[in-house]
Design an enzyme around this catalytic site. Sequence first.
Site, PDB file in Angstrom:
ATOM      1  N   HIS A 134      -5.604  -4.809   5.117  1.00 55.59           N
ATOM      2  CA  HIS A 134      -5.757  -6.114   5.675  1.00 55.59           C
ATOM      3  C   HIS A 134      -6.763  -5.881   7.031  1.00 55.59           C
ATOM      4  O   HIS A 134      -7.186  -4.814   7.395  1.00 55.59           O
ATOM      5  CB  HIS A 134      -4.759  -6.472   6.164  1.00 55.59           C
ATOM      6  CG  HIS A 134      -3.496  -6.929   4.821  1.00 55.59           C
ATOM      7  ND1 HIS A 134      -2.648  -7.665   5.222  1.00 55.59           N
ATOM      8  CD2 HIS A 134      -3.810  -6.576   3.668  1.00 55.59           C
ATOM      9  CE1 HIS A 134      -1.924  -7.900   4.001  1.00 55.59           C
ATOM     10  NE2 HIS A 134      -2.421  -7.137   3.017  1.00 55.59           N
ATOM     11  N   GLU A 136      -6.395  -6.418  10.172  1.00 59.45           N
ATOM     12  CA  GLU A 136      -5.660  -5.359  11.197  1.00 59.45           C
ATOM     13  C   GLU A 136      -5.724  -3.812  10.980  1.00 59.45           C
ATOM     14  O   GLU A 136      -6.097  -3.302  11.818  1.00 59.45           O
ATOM     15  CB  GLU A 136      -4.290  -5.913  11.660  1.00 59.45           C
ATOM     16  CG  GLU A 136      -4.397  -7.361  11.983  1.00 59.45           C
ATOM     17  CD  GLU A 136      -4.040  -8.163  10.950  1.00 59.45           C
ATOM     18  OE1 GLU A 136      -3.396  -9.296  11.363  1.00 59.45           O
ATOM     19  OE2 GLU A 136      -4.323  -7.907   9.751  1.00 59.45           O
ATOM     20  N   CYS A 175       0.819 -10.144   9.327  1.00 63.46           N
ATOM     21  CA  CYS A 175       1.966  -9.782   7.994  1.00 63.46           C
ATOM     22  C   CYS A 175       2.859  -8.927   8.505  1.00 63.46           C
ATOM     23  O   CYS A 175       2.746  -8.224   9.518  1.00 63.46           O
ATOM     24  CB  CYS A 175       1.208  -9.848   6.659  1.00 63.46           C
ATOM     25  SG  CYS A 175       0.653  -8.138   6.727  1.00 63.46           S
ATOM     26  N   CYS A 178       1.047  -5.521   8.788  1.00 66.59           N
ATOM     27  CA  CYS A 178       0.126  -5.382  10.148  1.00 66.59           C
ATOM     28  C   CYS A 178       0.778  -5.590  11.316  1.00 66.59           C
ATOM     29  O   CYS A 178       0.549  -5.057  12.360  1.00 66.59           O
ATOM     30  CB  CYS A 178      -1.032  -6.549   9.991  1.00 66.59           C
ATOM     31  SG  CYS A 178      -1.888  -6.148   8.362  1.00 66.59           S
TER      32      CYS A 178
END
Length: 250
Positions: A134, A136, A175, A178
């Site tokens: 992701h 991040e 999420c 992350c």
Amino acid sequence: SVVPIRYAEETMATVAKSPLTTPMAAFVGSVATVLTYQLYRTLVRAKNDNGNEDHSVTITLPEWARDNAMYEKEYKTDEDRMALAIHLSAKNVQEGTGGPFGCAIFERDVATGDMKLFSVGVNRVVNLNNSTLHGETVAIQMAQNKLKSYSLGKAGRENPKSKVEYELYTSCEPCVMCLGATLWSGVTRLVCGATKADAQAIGFDEGPVYESSYDHLREAGIEVKRGVLQKEGAAVLKKYGEEGEIYNGS
């Protein structure tokens, strides 16, 4: 996989015991050993290239996200820094290099308050076949690799020139994965754009993230600021929801 090397060693032993051993024979035996070993390494590399016995993972930024000009710009406000994260999310979709999520980590000089871009990340899940990539997590890994440290906080405190801290700007609230990565990364501040609801509205499953999750970050010493350029970040998500691939675990 060790047969070629063992064969080479046995060949050398046989040559050494031979009554016909001469400097030339020894030289030929040495060459045979080297060639056999090179063949072995070639076979191993071929196996790795075919996806067998490959014990490494490669994480890359798209070519466009390696632009040094981004690092030369001045980012004075939270809005400036968030605008970069949102730009990364939109560009990632436009270029077909990943999902609609972007992240930027900035280094802040504690003494002066000056900030500069340190690393960026974009969602690379589908393109690199890796569900953990992701925006991040990519930005965090790029930053930690740059510092050669598992903790941005530890590296910042031990900076030989001046104490620095690292702040993470993400185009959308993290999420559950992350959020955990943010906690463990060593950043001292988290700034978010679009909301969890914005991401879930187009079909992404953000997992069990609650207000108490952010409370835990604050208790761990991480300052949290949310809703910076929320509408702009949400617009990127909405557009992606109309034409992009929504991917979840199942």
